[in-house]
Scaffold this active site. Sequence first.
Site, mmCIF file in Angstrom:
data_model
loop_
_atom_site.group_PDB
_atom_site.id
_atom_site.type_symbol
_atom_site.label_atom_id
_atom_site.label_comp_id
_atom_site.label_asym_id
_atom_site.label_seq_id
_atom_site.Cartn_x
_atom_site.Cartn_y
_atom_site.Cartn_z
ATOM 1 N N ASN A 10 76.752 56.941 57.650
ATOM 2 C CA ASN A 10 76.154 57.496 56.433
ATOM 3 C C ASN A 10 74.702 57.010 56.378
ATOM 4 O O ASN A 10 74.452 55.849 56.060
ATOM 5 C CB ASN A 10 76.944 57.006 55.212
ATOM 6 C CG ASN A 10 76.282 57.348 53.895
ATOM 7 O OD1 ASN A 10 75.353 58.158 53.841
ATOM 8 N ND2 ASN A 10 76.755 56.726 52.827
ATOM 9 N N TRP A 11 73.803 57.920 56.696
ATOM 10 C CA TRP A 11 72.388 57.530 56.751
ATOM 11 C C TRP A 11 71.752 57.405 55.367
ATOM 12 O O TRP A 11 70.619 56.958 55.235
ATOM 13 C CB TRP A 11 71.597 58.531 57.611
ATOM 14 C CG TRP A 11 71.729 58.277 59.090
ATOM 15 C CD1 TRP A 11 72.640 57.456 59.700
ATOM 16 C CD2 TRP A 11 70.918 58.829 60.143
ATOM 17 N NE1 TRP A 11 72.439 57.471 61.057
ATOM 18 C CE2 TRP A 11 71.396 58.297 61.360
ATOM 19 C CE3 TRP A 11 69.840 59.718 60.165
ATOM 20 C CZ2 TRP A 11 70.823 58.623 62.594
ATOM 21 C CZ3 TRP A 11 69.281 60.061 61.390
ATOM 22 C CH2 TRP A 11 69.766 59.511 62.589
ATOM 23 N N LYS A 12 72.446 57.857 54.333
ATOM 24 C CA LYS A 12 71.887 57.824 52.968
ATOM 25 C C LYS A 12 70.501 58.489 52.970
ATOM 26 O O LYS A 12 70.281 59.424 53.739
ATOM 27 C CB LYS A 12 71.857 56.385 52.443
ATOM 28 C CG LYS A 12 73.222 55.705 52.617
ATOM 29 C CD LYS A 12 73.357 54.406 51.889
ATOM 30 C CE LYS A 12 74.753 53.848 52.140
ATOM 31 N NZ LYS A 12 75.054 52.680 51.338
ATOM 32 N N HIS A 97 80.723 59.205 46.811
ATOM 33 C CA HIS A 97 80.193 57.885 47.194
ATOM 34 C C HIS A 97 79.799 57.126 45.924
ATOM 35 O O HIS A 97 79.319 57.725 44.962
ATOM 36 C CB HIS A 97 78.986 58.056 48.115
ATOM 37 C CG HIS A 97 78.544 56.761 48.729
ATOM 38 N ND1 HIS A 97 77.807 55.847 48.029
ATOM 39 C CD2 HIS A 97 78.779 56.220 49.940
ATOM 40 C CE1 HIS A 97 77.599 54.781 48.810
ATOM 41 N NE2 HIS A 97 78.174 54.989 49.973
ATOM 42 N N GLU A 99 77.343 55.443 45.180
ATOM 43 C CA GLU A 99 75.946 55.632 44.756
ATOM 44 C C GLU A 99 75.795 56.943 43.984
ATOM 45 O O GLU A 99 74.983 57.036 43.060
ATOM 46 C CB GLU A 99 75.023 55.577 45.988
ATOM 47 C CG GLU A 99 74.898 54.132 46.491
ATOM 48 C CD GLU A 99 74.636 53.979 47.979
ATOM 49 O OE1 GLU A 99 74.268 54.957 48.642
ATOM 50 O OE2 GLU A 99 74.817 52.841 48.479
ATOM 51 N N GLU A 166 85.660 51.924 49.822
ATOM 52 C CA GLU A 166 84.405 51.196 49.891
ATOM 53 C C GLU A 166 84.235 50.355 48.624
ATOM 54 O O GLU A 166 83.783 50.871 47.584
ATOM 55 C CB GLU A 166 83.219 52.169 49.995
ATOM 56 C CG GLU A 166 83.217 53.005 51.241
ATOM 57 C CD GLU A 166 81.803 53.483 51.570
ATOM 58 O OE1 GLU A 166 81.342 53.183 52.679
ATOM 59 O OE2 GLU A 166 81.161 54.111 50.717
ATOM 60 N N GLY A 172 76.081 47.346 51.372
ATOM 61 C CA GLY A 172 74.710 46.894 51.556
ATOM 62 C C GLY A 172 74.466 45.444 51.191
ATOM 63 O O GLY A 172 73.317 45.022 51.065
ATOM 64 N N SER A 212 79.341 47.111 54.431
ATOM 65 C CA SER A 212 78.837 46.041 55.312
ATOM 66 C C SER A 212 79.592 45.925 56.642
ATOM 67 O O SER A 212 79.771 44.828 57.154
ATOM 68 C CB SER A 212 78.818 44.698 54.573
ATOM 69 O OG SER A 212 77.877 44.740 53.504
ATOM 70 N N GLY A 233 77.059 52.381 56.688
ATOM 71 C CA GLY A 233 75.756 52.724 56.140
ATOM 72 C C GLY A 233 74.641 52.176 57.008
ATOM 73 O O GLY A 233 74.293 52.733 58.044
ATOM 74 N N GLY A 234 74.081 51.049 56.607
ATOM 75 C CA GLY A 234 72.903 50.484 57.264
ATOM 76 C C GLY A 234 73.006 50.390 58.776
ATOM 77 O O GLY A 234 72.051 50.714 59.497
HETATM 78 P P1 PGA Z 1 76.692 49.686 54.219
HETATM 79 O O1 PGA Z 1 77.004 51.025 53.403
HETATM 80 O O2 PGA Z 1 77.411 49.804 55.558
HETATM 81 O O3 PGA Z 1 75.212 49.666 54.375
HETATM 82 O O4 PGA Z 1 77.232 48.549 53.421
HETATM 83 C C1 PGA Z 1 78.262 51.656 53.480
HETATM 84 C C2 PGA Z 1 78.268 52.904 52.648
HETATM 85 O O5 PGA Z 1 77.685 52.921 51.557
HETATM 86 O O6 PGA Z 1 78.858 53.928 53.057
#
Ligand code: PGA
Length: 250
Positions: A10-12, A97, A99, A166, A172, A212, A233-234
């Site tokens: 997930n590149w956000k 998600h 967010e 999640e 993050g 994470s 994500g990251g």
């Molecule tokens: P993260 O994000 O791996 O950077 O913690 C995961 C996500 O939000 O899907």
Amino acid sequence: MPRRPLVAGNWKMNGFIASLAEVAAMATAYDAALKRKVELIICPPATLIGLALEVATQGGVGLGAQDCHLSESGAHTGDISAKMLKDVGASYVIVGHSERRAEHGETDRIVQAKAAAALCAGLTPIVCVGETRAEREAGAALSIVGRQIEGSLPADAPGTIVVAYEPVWAIGTGLTPTPADVAEMHKFAREQIEARLGGGKSESIRILYGGSVKPANAPELMAVENVDGALVGGASLKAIDFMAIAEAYR
Ligand code: PGA
């Protein structure tokens, strides 16, 4: 039928045309032996899906989007429908998600409508659920996730949908739940999915862990019972990290 693991990136709100070089590097590193073990997809920003299509699919890497509108078309300035995402080459779409739930006020009801719209357009929804830190500390993690599953999955969803657990506090932050906590939650989530959908569908539904995930913790987290992959994500922005996570399945 064993569930085929899925590692999704997930590149956000990250990534430019130059970032397609990372997708190319992922496609190159995704060799035949790894393909037999794990499915890989990248969910870049919608601006890059069509541009990434050729390089990704040539290497067997699938594409997903990060959100879709709940309607098929119409007067919704700035929004993108599931059908449009399908049109440019997505096969998956993340919905709900944390967010989006937090920043855009998406409720379970909205998430469910988005998942239904995705299915209607021929996309596989990756439905995200997860508790906040305060909810976990209050001992409410299971009940919160149970309620989100009940409210966010369309009642007639097929056994091909994907659910991602999640924990909001793990996203993050570098923090992760213990393997025992992940095991407890994923077992519970599968039971709740079965309660919602019935018909044994939960047996084929992949439940991803997200929050994470890094190359260093992926082997331990991916080995937990009822964890069928990761939503990353990251660490999905760089091919070297993302592929190191996928390697946990080799
Ligand atoms: P993260 O994000 O791996 O950077 O913690 C995961 C996500 O939000 O899907």
